[in-house]
Design a protein around this motif. Structure first.
Motif, PDB file in Angstrom:
ATOM      1  N   PRO A 167      -7.678   2.660  -1.640  1.00 54.25           N
ATOM      2  CA  PRO A 167      -9.021   1.745  -1.076  1.00 54.25           C
ATOM      3  C   PRO A 167      -9.424   2.918  -0.031  1.00 54.25           C
ATOM      4  CG  PRO A 167      -6.866   1.148  -0.214  1.00 54.25           C
ATOM      5  CD  PRO A 167      -6.259   2.065  -1.530  1.00 54.25           C
ATOM      6  N   ALA A 168     -10.717   2.379   0.277  1.00 49.57           N
ATOM      7  CA  ALA A 168     -11.405   3.182   1.520  1.00 49.57           C
ATOM      8  C   ALA A 168     -10.808   3.012   2.573  1.00 49.57           C
ATOM      9  CB  ALA A 168     -12.851   2.633   1.690  1.00 49.57           C
ATOM     10  N   GLY A 169     -10.159   1.780   3.067  1.00 49.00           N
ATOM     11  CA  GLY A 169      -9.378   1.232   4.322  1.00 49.00           C
ATOM     12  C   GLY A 169      -8.225   0.624   4.007  1.00 49.00           C
ATOM     13  N   ALA A 170      -7.449   0.680   5.008  1.00 51.19           N
ATOM     14  CA  ALA A 170      -6.033  -0.006   4.530  1.00 51.19           C
ATOM     15  C   ALA A 170      -5.342  -0.166   5.998  1.00 51.19           C
ATOM     16  CB  ALA A 170      -5.210   0.530   3.829  1.00 51.19           C
ATOM     17  N   PRO A 171      -4.465  -1.317   6.095  1.00 50.66           N
ATOM     18  CA  PRO A 171      -3.717  -1.483   7.417  1.00 50.66           C
ATOM     19  C   PRO A 171      -3.096  -0.204   7.911  1.00 50.66           C
ATOM     20  CG  PRO A 171      -3.343  -3.363   6.017  1.00 50.66           C
ATOM     21  CD  PRO A 171      -4.034  -2.118   5.145  1.00 50.66           C
ATOM     22  N   PRO A 210      -7.018   5.016   5.965  1.00 54.73           N
ATOM     23  CA  PRO A 210      -6.401   4.688   4.584  1.00 54.73           C
ATOM     24  C   PRO A 210      -5.044   5.277   4.367  1.00 54.73           C
ATOM     25  CG  PRO A 210      -8.128   6.323   4.463  1.00 54.73           C
ATOM     26  CD  PRO A 210      -8.207   6.040   5.806  1.00 54.73           C
ATOM     27  N   ILE A 211      -4.277   4.465   3.887  1.00 51.94           N
ATOM     28  CA  ILE A 211      -2.959   4.949   3.313  1.00 51.94           C
ATOM     29  C   ILE A 211      -3.081   5.689   1.937  1.00 51.94           C
ATOM     30  CG2 ILE A 211      -0.518   4.472   2.694  1.00 51.94           C
ATOM     31  CD1 ILE A 211      -0.794   1.922   4.624  1.00 51.94           C
ATOM     32  N   THR A 212      -2.907   6.777   1.960  1.00 48.78           N
ATOM     33  CA  THR A 212      -3.181   7.760   0.718  1.00 48.78           C
ATOM     34  C   THR A 212      -1.756   8.245   0.107  1.00 48.78           C
ATOM     35  OG1 THR A 212      -3.473   9.725   1.770  1.00 48.78           O
ATOM     36  CG2 THR A 212      -5.427   8.507   1.483  1.00 48.78           C
ATOM     37  N   ARG A 213      -1.926   8.438  -1.210  1.00 55.01           N
ATOM     38  CA  ARG A 213      -0.663   8.923  -1.776  1.00 55.01           C
ATOM     39  C   ARG A 213      -0.525  10.357  -1.198  1.00 55.01           C
ATOM     40  NH1 ARG A 213       2.725   9.654  -5.859  1.00 55.01           N
ATOM     41  NH2 ARG A 213       3.050  11.565  -6.636  1.00 55.01           N
ATOM     42  N   GLN A 214      -1.383  11.085  -1.007  1.00 52.61           N
ATOM     43  CA  GLN A 214      -0.859  12.506  -0.314  1.00 52.61           C
ATOM     44  C   GLN A 214      -0.465  12.116   0.889  1.00 52.61           C
ATOM     45  OE1 GLN A 214      -4.789  14.750   0.480  1.00 52.61           O
ATOM     46  NE2 GLN A 214      -3.426  16.648   1.105  1.00 52.61           N
ATOM     47  N   ALA A 250      11.602   6.733   6.153  1.00 50.62           N
ATOM     48  CA  ALA A 250      10.678   6.798   7.107  1.00 50.62           C
ATOM     49  C   ALA A 250       9.487   5.759   6.693  1.00 50.62           C
ATOM     50  CB  ALA A 250       9.748   8.151   7.118  1.00 50.62           C
ATOM     51  N   VAL A 251       9.392   5.173   5.422  1.00 49.85           N
ATOM     52  CA  VAL A 251       8.673   4.148   5.063  1.00 49.85           C
ATOM     53  C   VAL A 251       9.453   3.013   4.324  1.00 49.85           C
ATOM     54  CG1 VAL A 251       6.587   5.513   4.813  1.00 49.85           C
ATOM     55  CG2 VAL A 251       8.026   5.361   2.727  1.00 49.85           C
ATOM     56  N   ALA A 252      10.677   3.305   3.984  1.00 48.39           N
ATOM     57  CA  ALA A 252      11.313   2.038   2.833  1.00 48.39           C
ATOM     58  C   ALA A 252      11.625   0.818   3.737  1.00 48.39           C
ATOM     59  CB  ALA A 252      12.918   2.858   2.605  1.00 48.39           C
ATOM     60  N   GLU A 253      11.859   0.975   5.183  1.00 46.86           N
ATOM     61  CA  GLU A 253      11.945  -0.134   5.751  1.00 46.86           C
ATOM     62  C   GLU A 253      10.825  -1.333   5.715  1.00 46.86           C
ATOM     63  OE1 GLU A 253      13.302  -1.590  10.304  1.00 46.86           O
ATOM     64  OE2 GLU A 253      13.570   0.276   9.742  1.00 46.86           O
ATOM     65  N   ARG A 294       0.566  -1.225  -0.009  1.00 43.64           N
ATOM     66  CA  ARG A 294       0.041  -0.016   0.134  1.00 43.64           C
ATOM     67  C   ARG A 294       0.790   1.310  -0.074  1.00 43.64           C
ATOM     68  NH1 ARG A 294      -5.511  -1.489   1.844  1.00 43.64           N
ATOM     69  NH2 ARG A 294      -5.856  -3.041   0.403  1.00 43.64           N
ATOM     70  N   THR A 295       1.857   1.236   0.693  1.00 44.18           N
ATOM     71  CA  THR A 295       2.928   2.478   0.957  1.00 44.18           C
ATOM     72  C   THR A 295       3.485   2.665  -0.573  1.00 44.18           C
ATOM     73  OG1 THR A 295       4.580   1.111   1.907  1.00 44.18           O
ATOM     74  CG2 THR A 295       3.171   2.567   3.357  1.00 44.18           C
TER      75      THR A 295
END
Length: 224
Positions: free
Chosen positions: A46-50, A56-60, A73-76, A34-35
């Protein structure tokens, strides 16, 4: 033993909580995908995500975290993803970008390959000419760094198909480095960039092969 790649935590509490939730393999895989999809763009949100409180995990949101803290911060979250997935491909691009940032002089020396053809006969020269016709030109370290920055900073947003040329160009770059010296990438287990990707035998050409396959999948809309 090669240690797990890890950078100092500089995360918002929400992102840190999501990574802790990633200790469950299924949740970790979902978070990784998702990230990665949010950062690259072009995927339905999606409307919801882990994530914390099922937000939700959004592009913004992901781009905002990257802008504030850097993509590490997210690559790991992507580190254990298979090479033929979007998060696995982004992890490899991330490792290359960090290497370019940290060791520009070393990489420049390996990139600057000088081939002495003064004693070459006509057959050798003919083979070289044929190889040059078939070869894809490798980008310079500076060109590749700029292209990687755009994608990993969330500026591109063109989706997986738009990522294919960068995946292929990075593969060509790694092969150019191999031609100039050897297939070793990171030499020590204690290096901060030591990871199973960077410390394996034939690390540079092996990663180049993986990136080429990821580029093929991206073009075929099969990289997610």
């Amino acid at each position: 033993m090669t240690r797990q790649f890890h950078r100092p935590a500089r995360l918002d509490p929400e992102v840190a909580e999501a990574i802790e939730g990633g200790e469950d393999p299924a949740v970790a895989s979902e978070l990784a995908h998702r990230t990665a999809q949010a950062l690259v763009g072009g995927f339905p949100e999606p409307a919801g995500a882990p994530g914390p409180e099922s937000e939700p995990i959004t592009r913004q949101g992901v781009v905002a975290v990257v802008a504030a803290h850097g993509v590490d911060a997210v690559a790991e979250l992507w580190a254990d993803s298979p090479a033929t997935t979007l998060p696995g491909a982004l992890w490899r691009l991330f490792l290359v970008r960090e290497w370019l940032r940290r060791d520009p002089a070393l990489i420049a020396r390996r990139y600057a390959v000088v081939v002495d053809l003064t004693e070459a006969g006509p057959e050798a020269l003919a083979r070289l000419e044929a190889a040059l016709v078939e070869a894809r030109p490798a980008p310079s370290p500076e060109q590749l760094r700029a292209a990687l920055d755009r994608v990993l900073d969330g500026e591109a947003g063109s989706g997986a198909p738009g990522l294919a040329p960068l995946l292929a160009a990075t593969a060509d770059f790694l092969r150019a480095l191999t031609a100039g010296s050897d297939p070793v990438w990171i030499e020590e287990d204690t290096d901060e960039l030591a990871h199973r990707v960077t410390r394996r035998p034939q690390a540079l050409p092996a990663t180049a092969d993986e990136l080429d396959e990821a580029a093929r999948r991206a073009t075929a809309l099969d990289l997610d």
